[in-house]
Design an enzyme around this catalytic site. Sequence first.
Site, PDB file in Angstrom:
ATOM      1  N   ARG A   1      -2.150   2.385  -3.657  1.00  0.00           N
ATOM      2  CA  ARG A   1      -2.162   1.913  -2.878  1.00  0.00           C
ATOM      3  C   ARG A   1      -2.851   3.271  -1.688  1.00  0.00           C
ATOM      4  NH1 ARG A   1      -2.037  -2.802  -0.305  1.00  0.00           N
ATOM      5  NH2 ARG A   1      -0.258  -3.002   1.124  1.00  0.00           N
TER       6      ARG A   1
ATOM      7  N   THR B   1      -7.786 -10.485  -2.714  1.00  0.00           N
ATOM      8  CA  THR B   1      -7.448  -9.964  -3.556  1.00  0.00           C
ATOM      9  C   THR B   1      -6.927 -10.568  -5.368  1.00  0.00           C
ATOM     10  OG1 THR B   1      -5.070  -9.366  -1.964  1.00  0.00           O
ATOM     11  CG2 THR B   1      -4.998  -8.710  -4.417  1.00  0.00           C
TER      12      THR B   1
ATOM     13  N   THR C   1      -7.240  -4.713  -4.153  1.00  0.00           N
ATOM     14  CA  THR C   1      -7.391  -5.565  -3.415  1.00  0.00           C
ATOM     15  C   THR C   1      -8.203  -4.368  -2.196  1.00  0.00           C
ATOM     16  OG1 THR C   1      -6.512  -6.824  -1.212  1.00  0.00           O
ATOM     17  CG2 THR C   1      -5.126  -5.073  -2.661  1.00  0.00           C
TER      18      THR C   1
ATOM     19  N   GLU D   1      -8.069  -6.145   0.611  1.00  0.00           N
ATOM     20  CA  GLU D   1      -6.851  -6.818   2.086  1.00  0.00           C
ATOM     21  C   GLU D   1      -7.451  -8.186   2.371  1.00  0.00           C
ATOM     22  OE1 GLU D   1      -3.704  -7.648   2.752  1.00  0.00           O
ATOM     23  OE2 GLU D   1      -4.427  -8.622   5.136  1.00  0.00           O
TER      24      GLU D   1
ATOM     25  N   GLU E   1      -6.094  -1.968   4.382  1.00  0.00           N
ATOM     26  CA  GLU E   1      -5.395  -1.901   4.536  1.00  0.00           C
ATOM     27  C   GLU E   1      -3.730  -2.010   5.296  1.00  0.00           C
ATOM     28  OE1 GLU E   1      -4.127  -4.143   1.308  1.00  0.00           O
ATOM     29  OE2 GLU E   1      -5.651  -3.177   0.888  1.00  0.00           O
TER      30      GLU E   1
ATOM     31  N   ASP F   1      -1.363  -3.836   6.849  1.00  0.00           N
ATOM     32  CA  ASP F   1       0.184  -4.557   6.120  1.00  0.00           C
ATOM     33  C   ASP F   1       1.317  -4.029   6.664  1.00  0.00           C
ATOM     34  OD1 ASP F   1      -1.194  -6.525   4.242  1.00  0.00           O
ATOM     35  OD2 ASP F   1      -1.159  -5.445   2.248  1.00  0.00           O
TER      36      ASP F   1
ATOM     37  N   SER G   1       3.330  -3.491   0.254  1.00  0.00           N
ATOM     38  CA  SER G   1       2.620  -4.815  -1.064  1.00  0.00           C
ATOM     39  C   SER G   1       3.482  -5.489  -0.783  1.00  0.00           C
ATOM     40  CB  SER G   1       1.434  -3.749  -1.532  1.00  0.00           C
ATOM     41  OG  SER G   1       0.422  -4.577  -2.630  1.00  0.00           O
TER      42      SER G   1
ATOM     43  N   GLY H   1      -1.426 -12.367  -1.448  1.00  0.00           N
ATOM     44  CA  GLY H   1      -0.749 -11.289   0.451  1.00  0.00           C
ATOM     45  C   GLY H   1       1.464 -11.716  -0.557  1.00  0.00           C
TER      46      GLY H   1
HETATM   47  O1  DON Z   1      -1.279  -5.230  -0.361  1.00  0.00           O
HETATM   48  C1  DON Z   1      -0.652  -6.592   0.138  1.00  0.00           C
HETATM   49  O2  DON Z   1       0.449  -7.348  -0.085  1.00  0.00           O
HETATM   50  C2  DON Z   1      -2.051  -7.620   0.109  1.00  0.00           C
HETATM   51  N1  DON Z   1      -3.118  -5.948   0.977  1.00  0.00           N
HETATM   52  C3  DON Z   1      -2.468  -7.805  -0.524  1.00  0.00           C
HETATM   53  C4  DON Z   1      -3.727  -8.448  -0.068  1.00  0.00           C
HETATM   54  C5  DON Z   1      -4.240 -10.679  -0.284  1.00  0.00           C
HETATM   55  O3  DON Z   1      -3.419 -11.038  -1.553  1.00  0.00           O
HETATM   56  C6  DON Z   1      -4.760 -11.042   0.469  1.00  0.00           C
HETATM   57  N2  DON Z   1      -3.714 -12.016   1.748  1.00  0.00           N
HETATM   58  N3  DON Z   1      -3.254 -12.437   1.800  1.00  0.00           N
END
Ligand code: DON
Length: 607
Positions: free
Chosen positions: A129, A422, A440, A442, A461, A464, A485, A507
Amino acid sequence: MITNRSVAPLAVILVAGSTVLTPPAWADPPPTPQPVAPAASPTTGRPGGGQTGKAPVAEGYGGAVSTVDPDASRAALKVLRRGGNAVDAAVAAAAVLGVTEPYSAGLAGGGFLLYYDARRGKVHTIDGRETAPKAMTATSLEGVPFEEAVTSGLSAGVPGSVAQWELALRRFGTLSLRQALQPAVEVADRGFTVDQTFHDQTAANAARFADFTSTAKLFLPGGAPPRVGSTFRNPELAETYRTLGRKGPGWLYGGRLGEEVVATVKRPPVTPGSARNVRPGLMELPDLRAYRALERPPTKVVYKGMDVYGMAPPSSGGSTVGEALNILEALPEVGPHEYLEASRLAFADRGRYVGDPSGVPGVPLAELLSDGFAKERACLVTERAMAHPAPAGEPDGAYGPCPADSPAAPETGTAAPEGPETTHLVVADRRGNVVAYNITIESTGGNGIVVPGRGFLLNNELTDFTFGPAPGDPNLPGPGKRPRSSMAPTIVLADGEPLLALGSPGGSTIITTVLQILVNRWEFGMSLPEALAAPRATQRNTAQTQAEQGFIDRHGAELTGRGHSLVLNPEIGAATAVEFLGRGRLQAVAEPSRRGGGSALVVSPAR
Ligand code: DON
């Protein structure tokens, strides 16, 4: 659920075009002709597709892979065929996705990798991460409009993927980083065919891409998105991967490439005349030097005799999927209503308790995943949808009878429309090792800023994090902290042997997609291809439940009658999975249609 998202697009899809790879330079033997994996239709079970690598189902022996992209799946398969293991193949596929899915994945992103080591019978995880720079504090994002943060240097986290690849290969792989990157070098040099979705995603990003000289040069050649059917090459990324392979991760984590990342974050290459307010970032070279990918113990719950392993904090994937499964297990029956309610409750606890454990001492992970807590939470599930929002529970180890009338917590946010960005991939090798890997950057297109001359986008990222002010929120930013995440790579063992591996993009809908696939498979008697293809719904402690049209058609009347409010989300999650069918037979499964359909392949159709 607290969220800063308000206007994220709901349905943008990306499928990279296909190319044929030549053998990578490290491959000594000449390439064996690739047998086409026998693919079966998820509905008919009959063989189909396969020539293009775009079949959604493949069954066979000797190893299997499923990704959203044929180039990535073929790269992984080649690595497996040449004796590489699941980790080698997963890293190779991830690097290829950085070429063909550059808006979802890349070397400047991050991710979570689960690995089942067949020899030791143990599940490991590697946390790659992104981290916040040292200069970031709990108030650094306060008052920053979410949309402004999306396209900024401020939201770029210290990249985790390269350190994660290096650690995964060193601990569990057989290839060097240079070898594992070679298939991606080939694809980046040769290029891939632009399809409608790559074009559309570029077009959807065109306004912000045009605001950065480096991004416009790469992704808007001649001032417009690449034409459908044209070949998209990225020689600068090929060179970046080549140099990274030669110089090693230190080139990024403190070396010349790191200096360029920092310079780009601090002084984004804004196009002269652009009116965009591009906030600079806080990242410095020592932040890159300090970055470490981390091995963490996986989360584990036992669901009806099966061991379900997931990703621990800073991801909320393992804890939330696990808690919801425990709640379902505590209920006398499981149907769509119970699935939604269990998910609602688990999300209430996720929002209250889960964040980076280094920044939030006391994430009560063991209690969140305990049967006692789940039983207490299950008490709240009745015949009717519970009042919104469900308050968080008390995972304190003291679990009594069901509380009467829990007071509703104050509303703190709106339902977050989550994009399809992602990606997730699964690989199994001939020895029975398994990888489930979420990666990802993001947003679709990350923060929109390409590092000049290097061919890759930076992540955003750090969006988040909870922007605040939100006293007590476990997901406020902090120095070196990892944003919470939802990524939920999952591996299931039965009797100590691998049974399933799965995951999804989307997400926070990642969590509900993984949960729903497991429920479809185990409770509703679906095959794995059916479980992935089935229409989805996502309840994340929001007033309304987002659902695909097929789910509304099938369950809408009954659920509305029980007090649920369903709202259309055109597409939720493009998952990938593999099932161990017994006696060495593997079933790799990708989406039949979401995100344009994925690519499932097996090493050999016959034993
Ligand atoms: O880590 C996460 O949960 C998010 N940054 C993943 C990104 C994603 O799946 C895109 N959707 N909004």
